[in-house]
Design a protein around this motif. Structure first.
Motif, PDB file in Angstrom:
ATOM      1  N   LEU A  75       0.858   6.151   5.787  1.00 32.20           N
ATOM      2  CA  LEU A  75       2.005   5.878   5.057  1.00 32.20           C
ATOM      3  C   LEU A  75       2.644   6.160   3.522  1.00 32.20           C
ATOM      4  N   LEU A 129      10.381   5.856   8.730  1.00 33.32           N
ATOM      5  CA  LEU A 129       9.071   5.220   8.828  1.00 33.32           C
ATOM      6  C   LEU A 129      10.490   4.146  10.308  1.00 33.32           C
ATOM      7  N   LYS A 137       4.733  -2.882   8.203  1.00 30.53           N
ATOM      8  CA  LYS A 137       5.166  -1.119   7.830  1.00 30.53           C
ATOM      9  C   LYS A 137       5.532  -2.070   6.479  1.00 30.53           C
TER      10      LYS A 137
END
Length: 216
Positions: A75, A129, A137
């Motif tokens: 990420l 995402l 996250k």
């Protein structure tokens, strides 16, 4: 907080000489990403002997606990790449970018609305995402961006650089005016001297297109 730019020469040809990219941190290694995201609880074995009530209170410290996984590293690498690639089409030294900024300025002075045709706005990368709650996250994103300055001042360029904005979308998910308004307010908070709120939010009958262009 606005900081003065310090530049790091780039090796990739498409990024050489771009002060916006050179002012960023070097591309992070996996080790740096892991170290920045890692958060262990404050623990000492003697805490096992604390009274039950105090040990129960210590459980709250686990809410900040995080051991980065492979998906977190992926990420962050994606975010870093997206930021750098986005600046390639906004090279301050390129004629197209200078012309776009001049057109934007002239339209603003004339009191008219903005039109995408005024400037050849480059296509930028984007990503979504998605995941269930509790995967880390938001925590990963916020922790990574915590190291970034809110704005970077360039001696050779009139406009400060904002490396990132964290803006919450409306609960409806489809309110473009609310999204653009939140972005403009964030920019005003970071750069109050530029009077973004009074320029774009206090005028009557400002179109959604105008707000979106100003926010972009």
């Amino acid at each position: 907080m606005t900081v003065d730019a310090r530049y790091t020469p780039q090796s990739l040809e498409s990024m050489k000489g771009n002060i916006m990219i050179e002012a960023l941190f070097p591309p992070p290694t996996d080790e740096k990403i892991f170290a920045n995201l890692l958060k262990l609880p404050d623990f000492d074995p003697s805490q096992r002997n604390l009274p039950k009530t105090e040990r129960l209170q210590r459980i709250e410290t686990l809410s900040d606990f995080m051991i980065p996984q492979g998906r977190h590293l992926e990420l962050i690498r994606r975010i870093d790449t997206t930021i750098r690639d986005g600046y390639i089409g906004r090279h301050p030294g390129q004629y197209a970018h200078v012309r776009a900024m001049q057109s934007l300025y002239e339209a603003q002075k004339a009191g008219g609305t903005f039109n995408q045709a005024l400037a050849a706005k480059p296509t930028t990368n984007s990503a979504a995402l998605l995941g269930i709650s509790g995967m880390g996250k938001t925590v990963a994103v916020r922790r990574w961006f915590a190291q970034y300055p809110r704005a970077i001042r360039h001696e050779s360029y009139a406009h400060p650089q904002i490396p990132y904005l964290h803006v919450d979308m409306s609960s409806a998910g489809d309110n473009m005016r609310a999204l653009a308004t939140n972005i403009i307010r964030q920019i005003h908070t970071i750069l109050p001297a530029y009077n973004y709120e009074s320029t774009y939010l206090k005028k009557q009958r400002v179109s959604v297109e105008t707000l979106l262009y100003a926010a972009g």
